[in-house]
Motif scaffolding. Structure first.
Motif, mmCIF file in Angstrom:
data_model
loop_
_atom_site.group_PDB
_atom_site.id
_atom_site.type_symbol
_atom_site.label_atom_id
_atom_site.label_comp_id
_atom_site.label_asym_id
_atom_site.label_seq_id
_atom_site.Cartn_x
_atom_site.Cartn_y
_atom_site.Cartn_z
ATOM 1 N N PRO A 60 0.807 -1.341 -0.133
ATOM 2 C CA PRO A 60 0.216 -0.009 -0.124
ATOM 3 C C PRO A 60 0.865 1.199 -0.071
ATOM 4 N N SER A 61 2.104 1.091 0.200
ATOM 5 C CA SER A 61 3.031 2.484 0.051
ATOM 6 C C SER A 61 4.327 1.904 -0.303
ATOM 7 N N LEU A 95 2.412 -4.150 -12.032
ATOM 8 C CA LEU A 95 1.427 -3.097 -12.281
ATOM 9 C C LEU A 95 1.821 -1.933 -11.490
ATOM 10 N N ASN A 96 1.738 -0.898 -11.961
ATOM 11 C CA ASN A 96 2.341 0.311 -11.331
ATOM 12 C C ASN A 96 1.256 1.173 -10.458
ATOM 13 N N SER A 97 0.082 0.963 -10.682
ATOM 14 C CA SER A 97 -0.948 1.677 -10.141
ATOM 15 C C SER A 97 -2.099 0.926 -9.638
ATOM 16 N N GLY A 98 -3.084 1.469 -8.914
ATOM 17 C CA GLY A 98 -4.271 0.399 -8.563
ATOM 18 C C GLY A 98 -4.478 0.220 -7.124
ATOM 19 N N LYS A 99 -5.579 -0.027 -6.347
ATOM 20 C CA LYS A 99 -5.786 -0.422 -5.076
ATOM 21 C C LYS A 99 -6.421 -1.856 -5.350
ATOM 22 N N SER A 100 -5.987 -2.498 -4.405
ATOM 23 C CA SER A 100 -6.642 -4.057 -4.029
ATOM 24 C C SER A 100 -7.916 -3.991 -3.144
ATOM 25 N N THR A 101 -8.904 -4.656 -3.823
ATOM 26 C CA THR A 101 -10.154 -4.813 -3.047
ATOM 27 C C THR A 101 -9.840 -5.795 -1.670
ATOM 28 N N LYS A 102 -8.699 -6.561 -1.804
ATOM 29 C CA LYS A 102 -8.333 -7.429 -0.935
ATOM 30 C C LYS A 102 -8.068 -7.157 0.362
ATOM 31 N N LYS A 104 -8.499 -4.124 3.542
ATOM 32 C CA LYS A 104 -9.255 -3.050 4.181
ATOM 33 C C LYS A 104 -8.200 -2.207 4.836
ATOM 34 N N ASP A 105 -7.233 -2.876 5.306
ATOM 35 C CA ASP A 105 -5.979 -2.240 5.851
ATOM 36 C C ASP A 105 -5.009 -1.357 4.982
ATOM 37 N N THR A 106 -5.006 -0.397 4.667
ATOM 38 C CA THR A 106 -3.988 0.333 3.625
ATOM 39 C C THR A 106 -2.845 0.998 4.497
ATOM 40 N N SER A 107 -2.809 0.599 5.624
ATOM 41 C CA SER A 107 -1.721 1.366 6.352
ATOM 42 C C SER A 107 -0.243 0.397 6.099
ATOM 43 N N GLY A 108 -0.453 -0.623 5.571
ATOM 44 C CA GLY A 108 0.787 -1.495 5.370
ATOM 45 C C GLY A 108 1.020 -2.329 6.588
ATOM 46 N N ASN A 109 0.392 -2.432 7.716
ATOM 47 C CA ASN A 109 0.621 -3.415 8.639
ATOM 48 C C ASN A 109 -0.063 -4.836 8.575
ATOM 49 N N SER A 110 -1.039 -5.179 7.835
ATOM 50 C CA SER A 110 -1.529 -6.465 7.550
ATOM 51 C C SER A 110 -1.930 -6.691 6.292
ATOM 52 N N CYS A 111 -1.475 -5.855 5.205
ATOM 53 C CA CYS A 111 -2.186 -6.017 3.854
ATOM 54 C C CYS A 111 -1.071 -6.908 2.963
ATOM 55 N N PHE A 112 -1.677 -8.169 2.741
ATOM 56 C CA PHE A 112 -0.928 -8.806 1.925
ATOM 57 C C PHE A 112 -1.251 -9.097 0.294
ATOM 58 N N ALA A 113 -1.137 -7.824 -0.150
ATOM 59 C CA ALA A 113 -1.506 -7.567 -1.730
ATOM 60 C C ALA A 113 -0.082 -7.029 -2.321
ATOM 61 N N PHE A 114 0.447 -7.747 -3.497
ATOM 62 C CA PHE A 114 1.586 -7.440 -3.891
ATOM 63 C C PHE A 114 1.536 -7.089 -5.371
ATOM 64 N N ARG A 115 1.842 -5.841 -5.703
ATOM 65 C CA ARG A 115 2.029 -5.368 -7.001
ATOM 66 C C ARG A 115 3.539 -4.676 -7.245
ATOM 67 N N MET A 116 4.377 -5.548 -7.879
ATOM 68 C CA MET A 116 5.422 -5.031 -8.177
ATOM 69 C C MET A 116 5.866 -4.042 -9.386
ATOM 70 N N ALA A 135 0.791 -19.164 -11.297
ATOM 71 C CA ALA A 135 -0.481 -19.762 -10.706
ATOM 72 C C ALA A 135 -0.075 -19.700 -9.329
ATOM 73 N N ASN A 136 -0.749 -18.850 -8.443
ATOM 74 C CA ASN A 136 -0.621 -18.611 -7.183
ATOM 75 C C ASN A 136 -1.682 -17.683 -6.494
ATOM 76 N N ASN A 137 -1.589 -17.537 -5.148
ATOM 77 C CA ASN A 137 -2.862 -16.654 -4.443
ATOM 78 C C ASN A 137 -2.455 -15.233 -4.534
ATOM 79 N N HIS A 138 -1.312 -14.746 -5.196
ATOM 80 C CA HIS A 138 -1.116 -13.270 -5.282
ATOM 81 C C HIS A 138 -1.155 -12.748 -6.542
ATOM 82 N N VAL A 139 -1.202 -13.366 -7.902
ATOM 83 C CA VAL A 139 -1.226 -13.118 -9.110
ATOM 84 C C VAL A 139 -2.601 -12.181 -9.148
ATOM 85 N N GLY A 140 -3.502 -12.419 -8.598
ATOM 86 C CA GLY A 140 -4.799 -11.907 -8.794
ATOM 87 C C GLY A 140 -5.059 -10.739 -7.688
ATOM 88 N N ASP A 141 -4.000 -10.456 -6.977
ATOM 89 C CA ASP A 141 -4.263 -9.300 -5.859
ATOM 90 C C ASP A 141 -5.064 -8.126 -6.370
#
Length: 367
Positions: A60-61, A95-102, A104-116, A135-141
């Protein structure tokens, strides 16, 4: 005869892909160009394989990006990332931009959504990788946008990949060897690890066109409590993460030559079944940011696998690596991953025919 063969092959592929998709999904057969090189058996084929790769997420940051912007991510190990095939699991999207609906916490403390950042793909390419599982659980974050951008970038860099329902396999030639690659996971929009009959049908169809078939899976429960390979479905966070033992044996029965597993974030045992090599989990290889690197999560193997022209196992060198939050990815002179593989293989597969007597080397016992 040739046209009949191709027609039968196309039919088999269509049925295999159709059965791999979920209800209501109408993903069509990818337009792969089938290699037409003559069958050629080399004495030795080299496959270098590692586990999860996520070298920095801008969400998220940007605080989750390495200070060197990822440039030195593989500096300590790049001399080992060589071979006919250099494989890893891409644990996230480009991906350079965009938010993940995965999250709710966008502070970076517990958000496991990855876009390099998209530029990081070039770092992975320059490190030597030419084959990746998506094929994994983060390609669709980041949804369809993230998945589409990822495959677009991999295509532009000529990195072969597979694992999405829209991209279930890859066929390609390199140095007169025809390769097929397919990848599986228990996650949405991926080719399912839990549909073994469909997986076997796809592998069999690929084997009809390729000299060497490589299969990857993202499966099994996660963490230090799950280092062992059970011979049953692994349920984790109420999700069926697959029966990785039955899956690996099933796809080899169908024609796979090498099976490369990842997902548990720890190293697991290896096995040779019907002369074919299986790595049940290659652990966290290069995972910056939110990943736990404590204990077994911080060490992993870099496998340098040798197979013959028939796809049979010859040997594997295990380069042990480790990660921590400060030094990041480095070589492990204590050979932790190698000794872990030896211990787990002895425990999980007693009576195996593998020889671990030479430090860092896996070979077959002399009968």
């Amino acid at each position: 005869m040739k046209s009949l063969y191709l027609s039968l092959f196309s039919l088999a592929f269509g049925l295999a892909i159709l059965s791999c998709t979920t209800a209501g999904n109408t993903a069509s057969l990818p337009q792969a160009t089938l290699p037409d090189t003559p069958l050629f058996k080399r004495d030795t084929i080299s496959i270098t394989a590692v586990g999860d790769i996520m070298i920095g997420s801008a969400y998220p940051s940007k605080s989750n990006l390495p200070k060197d912007d990822g440039i030195n991510s593989f500096k300590e190990v790049d001399t080992f990332l060589k071979g006919d095939i250099v494989f890893g699991n891409l644990e996230g999207c480009f991906l350079n931009s965009g938010k993940s609906t995965k999250c709710k916490d966008t502070s970076g403390n517990s958000c496991f959504a990855f876009r390099m950042p998209e530029r990081y793909a070039g770092i992975i390419k320059n490190a030597g990788f030419n084959l990746m599982s998506i094929a994994n659980n983060h390609v669709g974050d980041f949804g369809l946008k993230g998945r589409e951008k990822t495959v677009q970038i991999l295509d532009s860099l000529n990195i072969h990949y597979a694992g999405l329902q829209s991209h279930p396999f890859s066929l390609f030639s390199k140095d007169s060897v025809r390769y097929a690659f397919c990848a599986f996971a228990p996650n949405e929009n991926t080719v399912s690890i839990n549909k073994l009959d469909s997986a076997k049908a796809l592998v069999a169809a690929l084997k009809a066109q390729a000299d060497i078939v490589i299969v990857s899976f993202h499966g099994g429960a996660e963490g230090a409590r799950f280092e062992h390979v059970p011979r049953k479905n692994e349920i984790f966070y109420q999700e069926n993460r697959g029966n990785v033992y039955a899956f690996a044996h099933g796809v080899i029965d169908a024609g796979a030559d090498v099976v490369l597993g990842h997902g548990p974030h720890v190293t697991r045992a290896v096995e040779v079944y019907k002369n074919k090599f299986i790595a049940y989990s290659l652990g966290n290889f290069n995972t910056y940011g939110m990943f736990s690197l404590k204990g077994p999560n911080g060490s992993a193997p870099l496998l340098q696998l040798k197979i013959n022209g028939k796809g049979d196992f010859l040997s594997a060198d295990v380069v042990s690596v480790k990660q921590d939050k400060v030094r990041r990815l480095t070589l492990d002179t204590n050979h932790t991953a190698f000794y872990k593989i030896r211990s787990l293989s002895n425990t999980d597969f007693p009576g195996h025919q593998l020889d671990f007597s030479v430090k860092g080397r896996i070979s077959l016992k002399n009968n």
